[in-house]
Design a protein around this motif. Structure first.
Motif, mmCIF file in Angstrom:
data_model
loop_
_atom_site.group_PDB
_atom_site.id
_atom_site.type_symbol
_atom_site.label_atom_id
_atom_site.label_comp_id
_atom_site.label_asym_id
_atom_site.label_seq_id
_atom_site.Cartn_x
_atom_site.Cartn_y
_atom_site.Cartn_z
ATOM 1 N N ASP A 37 42.908 29.815 29.662
ATOM 2 C CA ASP A 37 43.566 28.516 29.818
ATOM 3 C C ASP A 37 44.910 28.665 30.534
ATOM 4 N N ALA A 38 45.640 29.720 30.230
ATOM 5 C CA ALA A 38 46.936 29.957 30.885
ATOM 6 C C ALA A 38 46.736 30.205 32.383
ATOM 7 N N GLU A 39 45.726 30.977 32.710
ATOM 8 C CA GLU A 39 45.438 31.239 34.127
ATOM 9 C C GLU A 39 45.001 29.953 34.829
ATOM 10 N N LEU A 40 44.205 29.156 34.141
ATOM 11 C CA LEU A 40 43.771 27.882 34.726
ATOM 12 C C LEU A 40 44.962 26.961 34.977
ATOM 13 N N GLU A 41 45.930 26.992 34.084
ATOM 14 C CA GLU A 41 47.135 26.173 34.277
ATOM 15 C C GLU A 41 47.922 26.644 35.495
#
Length: 124
Positions: free
Chosen positions: A9-13
């Motif tokens: 999720d952090a990478e997607l953000e």
């Protein structure tokens, strides 16, 4: 070690931020192209008739080229929006051919990519 199936999720953000920035710039450029095609802000009422005749052909070609650029820009915008949808679905960054993760480096440069370099090369 098991191969990652998707980005965190952090990478997607991180990717979302890149895409949102590129999308804003692309929409601004599209609007500029659209205005150029529409001839907004281009007043040539004081131009001599002879010059007008000579310029008319060039103007038509220029508008056609701007129209093509605007279409291409709109496609880019649509691709960026589709990438945002893939982020929402948590499928962003997964190659649609191989099912493997597209390298981050590629996605940072081409954030709307749906194919890994490997898959893209096979298509050629």
């Amino acid at each position: 070690m098991e191969e990652k199936k998707r980005y965190s999720d952090a990478e997607l953000e991180e990717f979302r931020a890149i895409i949102v920035e590129k999308l804003a710039k692309a929409q601004e450029e599209y609007e500029h192209l659209r205005q150029m095609v529409a001839g907004e802000g281009n007043d040539d009422n004081d131009t001599s008739p002879l010059f007008k005749v000579l310029e008319e052909g060039a103007s038509v070609l220029n508008k056609e080229e701007m129209g093509r650029l605007a279409q291409r820009q709109m496609k880019y915008i649509q691709n960026l929006k589709a990438a945002l949808v893939r982020i929402e679905n948590k499928t962003y960054g997964i190659c649609r051919e191989t099912g493997k993760l597209i390298p981050k480096e590629r996605l940072r440069v081409v954030p709307h990519a749906t194919l890994s370099i490997e898959a893209k090369e096979k298509k050629k």
